[in-house]
Design a protein around this motif. Structure first.
Motif, mmCIF file in Angstrom:
data_model
loop_
_atom_site.group_PDB
_atom_site.id
_atom_site.type_symbol
_atom_site.label_atom_id
_atom_site.label_comp_id
_atom_site.label_asym_id
_atom_site.label_seq_id
_atom_site.Cartn_x
_atom_site.Cartn_y
_atom_site.Cartn_z
ATOM 1 N N VAL B 166 0.839 -1.202 0.000
ATOM 2 C CA VAL B 166 0.000 0.000 0.000
ATOM 3 C C VAL B 166 0.877 1.256 0.000
ATOM 4 N N SER B 167 0.268 2.307 -0.491
ATOM 5 C CA SER B 167 0.887 3.630 -0.409
ATOM 6 C C SER B 167 -0.134 4.578 0.189
ATOM 7 N N LEU B 168 0.333 5.461 1.031
ATOM 8 C CA LEU B 168 -0.560 6.435 1.654
ATOM 9 C C LEU B 168 -0.252 7.817 1.113
ATOM 10 N N GLY B 169 -1.280 8.588 0.948
ATOM 11 C CA GLY B 169 -1.095 9.963 0.493
ATOM 12 C C GLY B 169 -1.856 10.914 1.392
ATOM 13 N N ALA B 170 -1.336 12.098 1.551
ATOM 14 C CA ALA B 170 -1.998 13.122 2.371
ATOM 15 C C ALA B 170 -2.540 14.210 1.450
ATOM 16 N N ILE B 171 -3.768 14.619 1.731
ATOM 17 C CA ILE B 171 -4.381 15.679 0.918
ATOM 18 C C ILE B 171 -4.864 16.772 1.877
ATOM 19 N N THR B 172 -4.411 17.974 1.595
ATOM 20 C CA THR B 172 -4.751 19.111 2.460
ATOM 21 C C THR B 172 -5.544 20.115 1.630
ATOM 22 N N PRO B 173 -6.037 21.163 2.289
ATOM 23 C CA PRO B 173 -6.742 22.187 1.495
ATOM 24 C C PRO B 173 -5.863 22.795 0.414
ATOM 25 N N ARG B 174 -4.561 22.641 0.550
ATOM 26 C CA ARG B 174 -3.671 23.213 -0.469
ATOM 27 C C ARG B 174 -3.244 22.175 -1.515
ATOM 28 N N GLY B 175 -3.665 21.038 -1.333
ATOM 29 C CA GLY B 175 -3.314 20.028 -2.330
ATOM 30 C C GLY B 175 -2.647 18.813 -1.710
ATOM 31 N N GLU B 176 -1.973 18.030 -2.534
ATOM 32 C CA GLU B 176 -1.415 16.763 -2.093
ATOM 33 C C GLU B 176 -0.039 16.918 -1.461
ATOM 34 N N LEU B 177 0.232 16.018 -0.522
ATOM 35 C CA LEU B 177 1.579 15.906 0.037
ATOM 36 C C LEU B 177 2.066 14.482 -0.218
ATOM 37 N N SER B 178 3.306 14.392 -0.636
ATOM 38 C CA SER B 178 3.839 13.063 -0.910
ATOM 39 C C SER B 178 5.008 12.777 0.016
ATOM 40 N N ARG B 179 5.020 11.602 0.617
ATOM 41 C CA ARG B 179 6.106 11.227 1.517
ATOM 42 C C ARG B 179 6.618 9.842 1.128
ATOM 43 N N THR B 180 7.926 9.791 0.957
ATOM 44 C CA THR B 180 8.525 8.513 0.550
ATOM 45 C C THR B 180 8.270 7.426 1.593
ATOM 46 N N ALA B 181 8.267 7.853 2.841
ATOM 47 C CA ALA B 181 8.094 6.887 3.925
ATOM 48 C C ALA B 181 6.700 6.237 3.901
ATOM 49 N N LEU B 182 5.798 6.859 3.177
ATOM 50 C CA LEU B 182 4.438 6.305 3.113
ATOM 51 C C LEU B 182 4.198 5.508 1.839
ATOM 52 N N ARG B 183 5.239 5.270 1.091
ATOM 53 C CA ARG B 183 5.070 4.585 -0.199
ATOM 54 C C ARG B 183 5.437 3.101 -0.093
ATOM 55 N N ASP B 184 4.705 2.321 -0.815
ATOM 56 C CA ASP B 184 5.004 0.896 -0.982
ATOM 57 C C ASP B 184 5.294 0.174 0.336
ATOM 58 N N LEU B 185 4.344 0.246 1.182
ATOM 59 C CA LEU B 185 4.468 -0.425 2.477
ATOM 60 C C LEU B 185 3.823 -1.806 2.369
ATOM 61 N N ALA B 186 4.573 -2.802 2.776
ATOM 62 C CA ALA B 186 4.058 -4.166 2.645
ATOM 63 C C ALA B 186 3.178 -4.510 3.839
ATOM 64 N N VAL B 187 2.070 -5.122 3.569
ATOM 65 C CA VAL B 187 1.213 -5.655 4.632
ATOM 66 C C VAL B 187 1.145 -7.158 4.413
ATOM 67 N N PRO B 188 1.783 -7.934 5.289
ATOM 68 C CA PRO B 188 1.825 -9.386 5.068
ATOM 69 C C PRO B 188 0.430 -9.993 5.019
ATOM 70 N N ALA B 189 0.376 -11.157 4.405
ATOM 71 C CA ALA B 189 -0.901 -11.852 4.250
ATOM 72 C C ALA B 189 -1.526 -12.122 5.606
#
Lengths: 1052, 464
Positions: B166-189
């Motif tokens: 999964v990847s998480l994204g933050a959206i604020t009144p000013r638009g999107e925020l992207s954080r590498t730490a929130l990208r491609d996080l594995a969630v085991p089966a």
């Protein structure tokens, strides 16, 4: 003709008590050797010798000089007699008949062929030999070559357990006294044998039913069984011309090999002991099959027919033979083990047999070399003719072929509709055919379709290379179809026109549509249809080659019909309609002689075709059978829907089956040219072919309107005969243009014909050109789906898994993997369950069972979102993998919590089941989800899972494993009750197991037990299968045999 | 003679051929085969995915489950916490998980609905969230914060046998925020994972979260813990929305003295959304001009403070219902956050609105030992509605007090019914049934946790 008998001399009473001898000479036509035979008898040193000449209804007995006169002239010094049989009875029959009509007090009987001549002391020596030993009942002389008396022909005979005679002499062996030892032998031939009269009477004489050949073996064998000896006397000599067997005289007993085979089999059946006979019969059948295959290899199919006839003759007379056997065995004094001392070992016999066959092969190859030489000349002549524009056309056709078929030639194995990957080697297909269990889908009991056996031959051609086998099959079917179309109009038109017919059919609509739609059945049907139609045309009398044989045409119909119906059972009905359509114009336009007999013969051929598909063909009308749509519920609509866009118009325009549009337009135009331009037989034939086209158009019309239930799955199959008729019309059109138009007076017809033909040529070029350029001869072109490369990927994945874990099923969801439209092999559906691994050819003709209904509910439950634990439900069906196309249906599958997504691609997913239930396993109790399936209550699957032990595969229909303790053996294959389970060879009791087979396993005396689960083969089914195989071989032999005379003539 | 015969025969063939064409043209095709439905009862066994507790030993999770179809069923857990048990149509079943695991609650034979309560001691608070009936490739939370006094966690559960990414994204009144730490996080089966969102995203008073899977499908909840001095303390706990919708209903809400209600709107699409926000107070229905065509730009978040539009004095505490409707076809996510700090009540709750109306709703307990317990029913239609409330206890007893039967709701308004008299501080479920489509929500206050909690109802099918 009444018999006559005469006696002119009075035999002096034997002075020294020597036994009296009556020599019986049987003669039949041609007296070339008779005189010498009679002279040799007249000049015997033995005094008490009378001679009875039996004329076996010779045609030339009136001479001049008359036969009786000849006898009288040469036997003046002997008491003699002459009898003539009313009809040919054969050697033994004539003697029996003659001895029943003369009163003789002779102690000994000397039987001698009329092409044999004895040395003067021979009778004396033989009498001395027979008198020297009271057990000796039969004595035979040394037989020498007629023309060269130094060459040995016989020194007593041996035989093997099958009654094959064995001389023990080399070819042309010179007599240097090496065999001059009086000895017991198994039998002496009827060339010349001295028999005690009493023993002969006791044995009830010769077996008259044998007529010729091997009757001597039978007589001696019976004598031996009765406790008598048979001896060879080397000091007695006879020369023998062997006129009958070597073809030096005309004989009513031809073919020789047929009589030899049938009489030998009869002799064995009568004389072998019961125990031996039980072992011999299956061996004999196997040997016969091997021989048949050998005859095919050396291209002597006529011998196959002889063999089959011999078997049939014996089968028909089995009751009588068994009665004879009872009499023989009643007199048995000597066991077989004693008699066996005089038989040869099988190895000796095989060496001899192979030697003889090698000789025959060499002979056959010699003829073949001659033929090849001739073919070479023809090829060179053909090459000469091909110079110029023909060569340009040929090159163009080859280039067009390579371009148009490039997707087939250079692609992975196709996997669409019925075009599925070949298993490695053909053995898999043959095993599938002979197996009593069909492993496709959820499995079901046999019989399996003979299509499996036919397909099994194809990988042999490519030495097991599966991908190449599919290409060879597709291209080969096209080639065979083209060849058939070439032959269809062979008698009617000249070679260029024949080539047009061949090219039109080979490149035409059936291959185009069949390949694109993945209809393997239609392609096989298309390949066989020209041969069947051509045979019908010849039977009905439209065209017949000079050496045409009615039986061969019937055999061709049977063979072609069987091949067609093995894939498209409804094709037999289409053939019936075609035969009627061909007969009607014949009756109206060209009625001569026979009316309905040819039609009945066509039907006979089709009936044989049906019989060749036994026992599978008995299942056609049953539930889930290939023709069940004719009588069943609404499933026929699935087939009928595929006819919605077709009808008379599409048939007429060459679009049933689908073909390149402009190419299709050219077909009716050529048909019109054929009728308008052709003369005589060609025009009538053209009209007959048009009736076939119209009939097929009506069939499509009626099915698409729902009036006629579909007996074939799609218009492509109906269109086979229409396309073939159009190909014939195209050939006739070109032939008529070349042969008939030039004979007519110049008129507007010339201009119109030239214009129409040019337009047809343009349409064909305009239709085929773009199709070739775009490579439209591509498997699955119109079926959509994911493509063969994807199938190859998934297949390799499943294959690797299967090698590790054993067989499992894979569920393929969607239309891309197999056409959703019904095919000849299986009804339409949204899912396709493989037997094991990826979909392969064995998965054709999937049997339906009640368990399929349960599986459908499981699939519906998954797709409707009723369950998200579909894996455990599918696990009960041994489904370990699900392959599904991306689309609206995928959601339900991806929501399953026990199906792991192991591969995601743009257009498909592969899911692996986390709940794997082995195909056969031993459980502590019935698995919970099986119980849930059985009772239709999903809540039961909430129970605790049970322990399991999988059994491994053991043979094609068996599973085996070592298990400790008690439990329940569960077979996740089918609910069919024929499965058996044993533990340490003790049968296990069946217990309720839902849709599967369950057996209670109790704890055994030892720590572990060997559990086996098998589906046993029925002996009756095996026997039927063997008979069917023999019938196929015989039909192939009858269909492809040629008149030998023609071959010899060609050599000369 | 032969020629004439041929001609006659030719004419015959042509006539038959033309007849075929005429038949072809005039006849209708055979009726298309209707797809043959598989015969037999479906194998119904579906799980709902219930949230884990994020705080390890400091938190306990309680699950309450009821039949979703009004039929008797068998209910169990896939992890085998308890043996499967029969669940009558008018009964609830509760599970208590000490292990803080996410739980699959399975209904065998029919669907079930369930909700979970997360109770925490330090900082104290409680929140209730629905269990998800399906996993999804996307989840959205329109509200949220990463301010200093707030810890926002995203709990992601993968109920499938293959790993999810999964990847998480933050959206604020000013638009999107992207954080590498929130990208491609594995969630085991078959495991769950907590992502402390506020540790990664810089201080934002208001922030929306978008959870997107690269592989597999997951379920996402958000737990927001407010513990600082500048904010009202409490725990917000809710299930995300798997997709933006055209309409959102919020039956409950509060504005006035000590109360603050905000509606956060998230437009995850690539086109701007024009929405209208309708407010319903006990007295009237308001359509503030600013909220008639309220624009939410693409990939942004907007927050509306409801109190600014009620036109009443801020000292007056009152309930306000909200209906959000997209006007231009661009769906949005709407989430309500309520914070209360009054003499009687304090705490926070957040809830994504209901996206549909239904004549029957199941309301799980919103707090473990509620001191105040109420059901809010909203009638968004144009007709008056009669509502019955039935209280389900865990022991199988069924309470249908006369006071809770035949409750009248005027079209377009809502009622709030206190049920604490009957629930008496126990975890009980409520079935709301009405003669028209309504939307129902549960409100509870837990004195021990000093926190309010709200739980949106789950539509169910009731047997006639």
């Amino acid at each position: 003709m009444a018999s006559t008998a005469q006696s002119t001399q009075t035999r002096p009473q034997p002075a020294n008590g020597e036994p009296s001898v009556l020599a019986v000479v049987v003669t039949h036509a041609e007296r070339e050797w008779l005189t010498e035979c009679l002279v040799s008898l007249a000049t015997q040193t033995y005094s008490t010798l009378d001679v009875l000449v039996v004329d076996d209804a010779s045609g030339d007995h009136r001479g001049p000089p008359s036969l009786k006169r000849v006898v009288k002239r040469h036997l003046r010094k002997r008491r003699w007699g002459y009898l003539r049989t009313p009809r040919p009875l054969g050697f033994g029959g004539a003697i029996n008949w003659a001895l029943s009509r003369v009163r003789t007090d002779a102690d000994l009987l000397l039987f001698i062929h009329d092409d044999a001549a004895l040395t003067p002391e021979s009778v004396e020596k033989m009498v001395a030999r027979i008198g020297a030993d009271p057990d000796t009942a039969i004595v035979g002389p040394k037989i020498m070559n007629w023309d060269n008396e130094h060459i040995l022909e016989e020194v007593g005979m041996a035989a093997d357990r099958f009654g094959y005679p064995y001389k023990g002499l080399d070819e042309g062996e010179i007599d240097s006294g090496q065999h001059d030892r009086a000895s017991e032998v198994f039998f002496v031939t009827s060339t010349c044998m001295l028999v005690k009269h009493g023993v002969f009477r006791q044995l009830r004489g010769w077996d008259a039913r044998m007529r010729a050949f091997s009757e001597d073996l039978d007589l001696c064998w019976r004598a031996r069984i009765a406790g008598h000896s048979v001896r060879f006397e080397p000091e007695a000599k006879a020369r023998h011309a062997i006129a009958l067997a070597t073809g030096k005289r005309t004989s009513p007993y031809v073919p020789t090999r047929y009589f030899i085979r049938r009489n030998r089999l009869r002799a064995v059946t009568k004389n072998a002991s019961a125990i031996r006979l039980l072992g011999l019969i299956p061996l004999f059948v196997l040997l016969s099959i091997a021989e048949m295959i050998g005859f095919i290899v050396i291209r002597q199919p006529r011998e196959i027919w002889n063999l089959v006839k011999a078997l049939g003759w014996n089968a028909a007379r089995l009751p009588q033979t068994l009665a004879e056997r009872r009499r023989v065995q009643h007199k048995r004094r000597v066991p077989d083990s004693t008699i066996n001392r005089y038989t040869v070992r099988l190895s000796t016999r095989i060496r001899s047999y192979l030697g003889n066959q090698t000789h025959r092969i060499e002979e056959a190859w010699g003829r073949r070399a001659e033929l090849l030489s001739q073919r070479g000349h023809e090829a060179r002549a053909f090459g000469q003719r091909m110079k110029g524009w023909p060569i340009a056309l040929t090159v163009l056709a080859v280039v067009g072929f390579l371009i148009g078929f490039r997707h087939i030639l250079w692609a992975e194995q196709a996997s669409v509709g019925e075009l599925l990957p070949f298993p490695e080697g053909g053995a898999g297909m043959w095993k599938a055919y002979i197996s009593p269990w069909n492993h496709a889908g959820l499995g079901g009991p046999g019989p399996n379709p003979p299509a499996f056996a036919i397909l099994g031959f194809i990988p042999m051609l490519t030495f097991g290379a599966a991908s190449a086998a599919q290409k060879v099959m597709i291209l080969g079917l096209g080639g065979v179809a083209a060849w058939g179309a070439y032959r269809l109009v062979y008698e009617l038109v000249d070679p260029p026109a024949r080539w047009v017919s061949a090219a039109t059919y080979g490149f035409g609509a059936v291959g185009y549509a069949g390949l694109r739609e993945g209809r393997l059945g239609a392609m096989f049907f298309a390949a066989a249809a020209p041969f069947v139609l051509a045979a019908m045309i010849r039977l009905i009398g439209w065209a017949r080659p000079p050496e045409w044989r009615r039986n061969q045409s019937i055999a061709l119909i049977a063979l072609g019909g069987a091949v067609s119906a093995a894939f498209v059972p409804g094709s037999l009905l289409l053939y019936v309609i075609a035969a009627v359509m061909l007969l009607i114009p014949k009756l109206i336009l060209d009625h001569k002689g026979e009316t309905f007999r040819p039609l009945l013969q066509c039907f006979l051929g089709l009936l044989i075709a049906w019989a060749l598909l036994l026992p599978w063909s008995t299942s056609w009308f049953g539930d889930g059978g290939a023709l069940n749509a004719l009588f069943g519920d609404d499933t026929w609509r699935g087939y009928a829907n595929t006819f919605r866009d077709d009808g008379m118009a599409s048939t007429l325009l060459g679009q049933t089956p689908d073909g390149p549009a402009l190419f299709g337009l050219a077909m009716p135009l050529l048909g019109i040219i054929a009728v308008a331009v052709a003369d005589g037989a060609r025009r009538k034939m053209a009209l007959a072919l048009w009736t076939v086209v119209v009939a097929m158009g009506w069939i499509v019309d009626l099915i698409s309107a729902g009036i006629l239930r579909p007996f074939v799955p799609s218009p492509t199959e109906v269109g086979v005969l229409a396309a073939l008729a159009f190909a014939g019309l195209a050939g006739i059109a070109v032939g008529a243009f070349r042969l008939d138009l030039s004979r007519r007076e110049l008129s507007w017809k010339h201009a119109a014909s030239i214009g129409a033909l040019a337009l047809s040529g343009f349409l064909i070029a305009a239709g085929m050109g773009p199709a070739l350029w775009h490579g439209e001869w591509n498997a699955g072109e119109t079926a959509g789906g994911v493509g063969p490369e994807v199938v190859a990927q998934v297949s390799s994945l499943l294959d690797a898994e299967a090698q590790q874990t054993g067989p499992f099923r894979a569920l393929w969801i969607g239309s891309g993997w197999s056409s959703r439209e019904p095919t000849g092999a299986r009804p339409g559906g949204d899912s396709f369950l493989t037997g094991a691994r990826e979909p392969q050819l064995q998965d054709l003709f999937t049997p339906q069972s009640d368990a399929d209904g349960t599986l459908d509910v499981v699939i519906a439950s998954i797709e409707e979102g009723a369950t998200d634990r579909g894996g455990e439900l599918l696990g009960a069906f041994n489904v370990n993998f699900v392959i599904i196309e991306d689309g609206p249906r995928a959601g339900g599958w991806l929501a399953q919590r026990d199906l792991a997504l192991i591969r995601t691609e743009d257009d498909y997913f592969v899911l692996r089941n986390q709940v794997e239930l082995p195909r056969v396993g031993v459980y502590s109790e019935l698995p919970v989800y099986v119980r849930a399936l059985e009772e239709g209550d999903p809540r039961l699957s909430a129970g605790a899972e049970v322990q399991k032990t999988a059994l491994s595969t053991s043979g094609p229909n068996g599973y085996r494993g070592r298990v400790a303790g008690e439990g329940m053996v569960f077979l996740a294959a089918s609910e069919e009750g024929g499965w058996k389970a044993t533990a340490d060879d003790l049968a296990l009791d069946r217990v309720p197991g839902g849709w599967g087979n369950a057996f209670a396993l109790e704890e055994g005396p030892s720590e572990t037990q060997v559990v086996e689960v098998t589906y046993p083969r029925s002996i009756v089914a095996l026997f039927v299968l063997l008979i069917t195989i023999l019938a196929w071989i015989a039909t192939v032999g009858a269909a492809v045999s040629r008149k030998r005379r023609k071959i010899r003539g060609t050599i000369a | 003679m032969t020629g004439r015969r041929e001609l006659v025969f030719l004419v015959f063939v042509v006539v038959i051929l033309l007849g075929g064409i005429a038949f072809d043209v005039m006849s209708s095709d055979v009726a298309e085969q209707t797809s043959i439905a598989a015969e037999g009862e479906r194998f119904e066994s579906r799980a709902v995915f219930c949230p884990p507790a994020s705080g390890k030993a400091k938190a306990n999770t309680y699950f309450t489950v009821a039949s979703g179809t009004g039929e008797d069923t068998v209910v169990g857990t896939s992890s085998g916490v308890d043996e499967p048990a029969d669940l009558a149509a008018d009964q609830i079943q509760s599970f208590h998980s000490e292990r803080s695991d996410a739980l699959d609650i399975v209904g065998f034979g029919s669907t079930v609905v369930a909700s979970g309560i997360s109770a925490r001691r330090d900082p104290s608070g409680a929140g209730a969230a629905q269990c998800a009936s399906e996993a999804s490739e996307r989840w959205y939370f329109a509200a949220g914060s990463s301010s200093i006094d707030v810890t926002e966690k995203i709990l992601i559960y993968n109920p499938f046998p293959d790993e999810a990414v999964v990847s998480l994204g933050a959206i604020t009144p000013r638009g999107e925020l992207s954080r590498t730490a929130l990208r491609d996080l594995a969630v085991p089966a078959k495991e769950w994972r907590t992502i402390v969102f506020s540790d990664v995203v810089q201080v934002k008073n208001t922030i929306a979260v978008e959870v997107e899977t690269r592989r597999g499908r997951v379920v996402a909840w958000r737990e927001t813990t407010a513990f600082g001095k500048r904010v009202t303390k409490g725990i917000e706990f809710d299930l995300g929305a798997p997709a933006p919708e055209m309409q959102w209903y919020f039956p409950d809400g509060a504005v006035g003295e000590g109360a603050e209600e905000t509606i956060s709107l998230l437009n995850p699409g690539e086109q701007e959304a024009v929405v209208s926000v309708i407010l319903a107070t006990p007295e009237e229905t308001l359509t503030p001009p600013d909220l008639v065509e309220f624009v939410v730009p693409p990939r942004t978040q907007r927050v509306i403070s409801v109190g600014d539009y009620t036109g009443k004095k801020k000292s007056e505490l009152m309930s306000v219902s909200v209906i959000v409707t997209s006007l231009n076809g661009q769906p949005v996510i709407a989430e309500r956050v309520v914070s209360l700090d009054t003499e009687d009540l304090s705490g926070r709750s957040s809830e994504l609105g209901a996206t549909e109306t239904s004549p029957a709703w199941f309301l799980g307990p919103a707090a473990r030992a509620p001191s105040a317990d109420a059901v809010v029913v909203m009638a968004p239609g144009s007709e008056d509605v009669t509502v019955d409330l039935t209280i389900l206890s865990e022991n199988g007893s069924l309470l249908a007090p006369a006071e809770l039967q035949g409750l009248q709701i005027t079209a377009g308004s809502r009622i709030k019914v206190a049920i604490g008299e009957w629930t008496r501080g126990e975890m009980m479920g409520v079935i709301v049934s009405s003669d028209q489509d309504v939307v129902a929500e549960r409100f509870s206050y837990s004195e021990g946790a000093a926190d309010i909690s709200a739980l949106m109802g789950q539509p169910i099918k009731m047997l006639p």
